[in-house]
Design a protein around this motif. Structure first.
Motif, short mmCIF file in Angstrom:
data_model
loop_
_atom_site.label_atom_id
_atom_site.label_comp_id
_atom_site.label_asym_id
_atom_site.label_seq_id
_atom_site.Cartn_x
_atom_site.Cartn_y
_atom_site.Cartn_z
N LEU A 1 -13.03 -38.62 -25.25
CA LEU A 1 -11.63 -38.28 -25.52
C LEU A 1 -11.26 -36.91 -24.97
CD1 LEU A 1 -11.37 -39.70 -29.15
CD2 LEU A 1 -10.30 -40.62 -27.10
N HIS A 2 -12.15 -35.94 -25.09
CA HIS A 2 -11.87 -34.63 -24.53
C HIS A 2 -11.75 -34.71 -23.01
CE1 HIS A 2 -11.87 -32.22 -28.11
NE2 HIS A 2 -13.08 -32.63 -28.47
N HIS A 3 -12.59 -35.53 -22.39
CA HIS A 3 -12.47 -35.74 -20.94
C HIS A 3 -11.13 -36.36 -20.60
CE1 HIS A 3 -12.99 -37.53 -17.00
NE2 HIS A 3 -14.10 -36.82 -16.83
N ARG A 4 -10.72 -37.34 -21.38
CA ARG A 4 -9.45 -38.01 -21.15
C ARG A 4 -8.29 -37.02 -21.25
NH1 ARG A 4 -8.73 -43.12 -24.88
NH2 ARG A 4 -10.68 -43.67 -23.82
N GLN A 5 -8.44 -36.02 -22.10
CA GLN A 5 -7.39 -35.01 -22.26
C GLN A 5 -7.50 -33.88 -21.24
OE1 GLN A 5 -7.96 -33.93 -26.44
NE2 GLN A 5 -6.24 -35.25 -27.03
N GLY A 6 -8.52 -33.94 -20.37
CA GLY A 6 -8.64 -32.95 -19.31
C GLY A 6 -9.53 -31.76 -19.62
N ASP A 7 -10.17 -31.77 -20.79
CA ASP A 7 -11.04 -30.65 -21.16
C ASP A 7 -12.48 -30.98 -20.74
OD1 ASP A 7 -12.35 -28.50 -22.24
OD2 ASP A 7 -11.43 -28.65 -24.23
N ASN A 8 -12.75 -30.87 -19.44
CA ASN A 8 -14.05 -31.27 -18.92
C ASN A 8 -15.23 -30.44 -19.43
OD1 ASN A 8 -12.90 -33.34 -17.52
ND2 ASN A 8 -13.05 -32.39 -15.51
N TYR B 1 -20.54 -38.50 -28.59
CA TYR B 1 -20.20 -39.25 -27.38
C TYR B 1 -18.72 -39.63 -27.38
CZ TYR B 1 -19.46 -43.26 -24.38
OH TYR B 1 -18.94 -44.12 -23.45
N GLU B 2 -18.24 -40.20 -28.49
CA GLU B 2 -16.85 -40.63 -28.54
C GLU B 2 -15.90 -39.44 -28.39
OE1 GLU B 2 -15.81 -43.63 -28.35
OE2 GLU B 2 -17.74 -44.64 -28.64
N CYS B 3 -16.25 -38.31 -28.99
CA CYS B 3 -15.43 -37.09 -28.82
C CYS B 3 -15.44 -36.64 -27.36
CB CYS B 3 -15.95 -35.97 -29.71
SG CYS B 3 -15.59 -36.18 -31.47
N ALA B 4 -16.60 -36.71 -26.71
CA ALA B 4 -16.71 -36.29 -25.31
C ALA B 4 -15.78 -37.10 -24.42
CB ALA B 4 -18.16 -36.44 -24.84
N LYS C 1 -15.65 -28.97 -22.32
CA LYS C 1 -15.96 -29.38 -23.69
C LYS C 1 -16.57 -30.78 -23.69
CE LYS C 1 -14.14 -29.13 -28.37
NZ LYS C 1 -12.99 -28.65 -29.19
N ALA C 2 -16.01 -31.64 -22.86
CA ALA C 2 -16.53 -33.01 -22.79
C ALA C 2 -17.98 -33.01 -22.34
CB ALA C 2 -15.69 -33.84 -21.82
N LEU D 1 -25.06 -45.55 -23.48
CA LEU D 1 -23.68 -45.18 -23.18
C LEU D 1 -23.60 -43.73 -22.75
CD1 LEU D 1 -21.25 -46.79 -25.78
CD2 LEU D 1 -21.53 -47.33 -23.37
N CYS D 2 -24.29 -42.87 -23.46
CA CYS D 2 -24.30 -41.44 -23.10
C CYS D 2 -24.88 -41.23 -21.71
CB CYS D 2 -25.13 -40.64 -24.11
SG CYS D 2 -24.38 -40.50 -25.74
N ARG D 3 -25.97 -41.92 -21.42
CA ARG D 3 -26.62 -41.75 -20.13
C ARG D 3 -25.69 -42.20 -18.99
NH1 ARG D 3 -32.33 -41.20 -20.54
NH2 ARG D 3 -32.29 -40.93 -18.28
N MET D 4 -25.09 -43.39 -19.14
CA MET D 4 -24.25 -43.90 -18.07
C MET D 4 -22.96 -43.09 -17.94
SD MET D 4 -24.25 -46.04 -15.61
CE MET D 4 -25.38 -47.39 -15.95
N THR D 5 -22.41 -42.63 -19.05
CA THR D 5 -21.19 -41.85 -18.99
C THR D 5 -21.44 -40.49 -18.36
OG1 THR D 5 -20.33 -43.00 -20.93
CG2 THR D 5 -19.24 -40.95 -20.33
N LEU D 6 -22.60 -39.92 -18.60
CA LEU D 6 -22.95 -38.66 -17.93
C LEU D 6 -22.97 -38.86 -16.42
CD1 LEU D 6 -23.89 -35.72 -17.96
CD2 LEU D 6 -26.24 -36.55 -18.19
N VAL D 7 -23.52 -39.98 -15.98
CA VAL D 7 -23.54 -40.29 -14.56
C VAL D 7 -22.12 -40.42 -14.02
CG1 VAL D 7 -24.20 -42.01 -12.84
CG2 VAL D 7 -25.81 -41.39 -14.64
N GLU D 8 -21.26 -41.15 -14.75
CA GLU D 8 -19.85 -41.28 -14.35
C GLU D 8 -19.21 -39.90 -14.21
OE1 GLU D 8 -17.50 -43.76 -13.97
OE2 GLU D 8 -18.57 -45.60 -14.49
N PHE D 9 -19.46 -39.05 -15.19
CA PHE D 9 -18.88 -37.71 -15.21
C PHE D 9 -19.36 -36.90 -14.00
CE2 PHE D 9 -18.92 -33.23 -16.35
CZ PHE D 9 -17.65 -33.05 -16.89
#
Length: 334
Positions: free
Chosen positions: A211-218, A206-209, A220-221, A237-245
């Motif tokens: 950061l990869h999103h923050r760097q623009g690598d959607n 999750y934490e890697c995802a 991989k994220a 956190l994973c569930r809600m962040t997936l929704v955000e994504f």
């Protein structure tokens, strides 16, 4: 709201902080508000509301530390209780909360210890400019805390059993987590990827995802996020962040479907309902949005729902309801 967990401009930082605040993630909210204030500058028109956010988050954290101190005192954890109370005094901007911590610290439980200095303030800490006697939060204050304290604060308000799990991830993970919070994505990823060599788990992925999103690598994220959910589908956190994504990338139907599943499975139920209402509003289903926001007025997220509902009612010609709601939920603090 969409994408607010990842972007780093002042406006996005404020939205992210407000999102964290509504979820009860007070440490992350405070850090995001501090970052926003640093980017905005102290004289920006928005600075006053950002300072209020810093105060609200700090006061909430202080109350949590006072509660934790009282709990550990009951089981004889004198040293740990003292740490929580001293931290509460550092964080609280509300004089009543700070005095509550000081009274406990100077009570008979700590008779053998030197009395702590009294901190006096009389200004209302939640609105208006900061007077000479008001305890002012700043970026430097966050760094007065030890690295361990910063990490504990950051994870203390995570949902479910995540605080315990994050604290059990070890010092190396903690150092990576703090690098991530300080915007050192490369440094954090280096540590996380090294830890992944010892085996995958949902927290690391999750934490890697993020950061990869923050760097623009959607791509991989998204893949890492899905892998994390494959290991632990109940990670909130994973569930809600997936929704955000999904919402950020315009996949509103998928996001709404995920939120409905979260509500059914009682995973961050109230936050999911609020987010679902936001999606209904974003996709033009104003009637459904108004209905969902209205249902939430009696919940702990009632104020956040009211802030969204008032303009919708006003735009729909229901001005009387909008005014009554604003008077009840959005009145000033003083």
């Amino acid at each position: 709201m969409f994408g607010s967990l990842f972007k780093k401009g002042p406006e996005q930082l404020v939205k992210k902080a407000e999102s964290y605040l509504s979820q009860g993630r007070f440490a992350e909210a405070r850090i995001a508000f501090l970052d926003a204030l640093e980017k905005l500058g102290p004289d920006a028109p928005e600075a006053a509301s950002v300072r209020k956010g810093i105060a609200d988050a700090g006061n909430s954290l202080a109350l949590m530390n006072i509660d934790e101190a009282e709990h550990v005192l009951n089981v004889g954890g004198m040293d740990k209780a003292r740490e929580h109370l001293e931290l509460a005094i550092k964080l609280a901007e509300d004089v009543t909360i700070r005095e509550k911590a000081e009274i406990t610290l100077n009570s008979s439980f700590f008779q053998s210890e030197p009395a702590q200095a009294k901190i006096v303030s009389h200004a209302c800490s939640s609105c208006g400019p900061h007077g000479a006697e008001t305890h002012v939060s700043s970026e430097s204050e966050a760094h007065e805390l030890s690295l361990r304290e910063q990490f504990e604060l950051a994870v203390h308000t995570l949902p479910g059993d995540l605080p315990r799990r994050y604290l059990g991830m070890g010092e190396k993970f903690a150092s990576g987590y703090l690098k991530s919070m300080d915007d050192d994505a490369d440094g954090a990823l280096s540590i996380y990827h090294e830890l992944l060599q010892n085996g995958e788990n949902d927290i690391l992925l999750y934490e890697c995802a993020v950061l990869h999103h923050r760097q623009g690598d959607n791509p991989k994220a998204e893949q890492m996020l899905l892998n994390a959910l494959g290991l632990n589908p109940s990670n909130p956190l994973c569930r809600m962040t997936l929704v955000e994504f999904l919402a950020e990338t315009g996949r509103y139907s998928e996001a709404a479907s995920e939120l409905e599943k979260m509500i059914e499975q009682d995973i961050q139920r109230e936050q999911a309902r609020l987010f679902l209402a936001d999606i209904r509003q974003a996709t033009g289903d104003i009637t459904a949005a108004i209905d969902l926001y209205s249902q939430m007025l009696s919940t702990p997220l009632g104020k956040a729902a009211a802030e969204r509902l008032v303009p919708l009612l006003d735009q729909s010609g229901r001005t009387g309801e909008a005014k009554a709601l604003a008077k009840h939920f959005l009145k000033g603090c003083c």
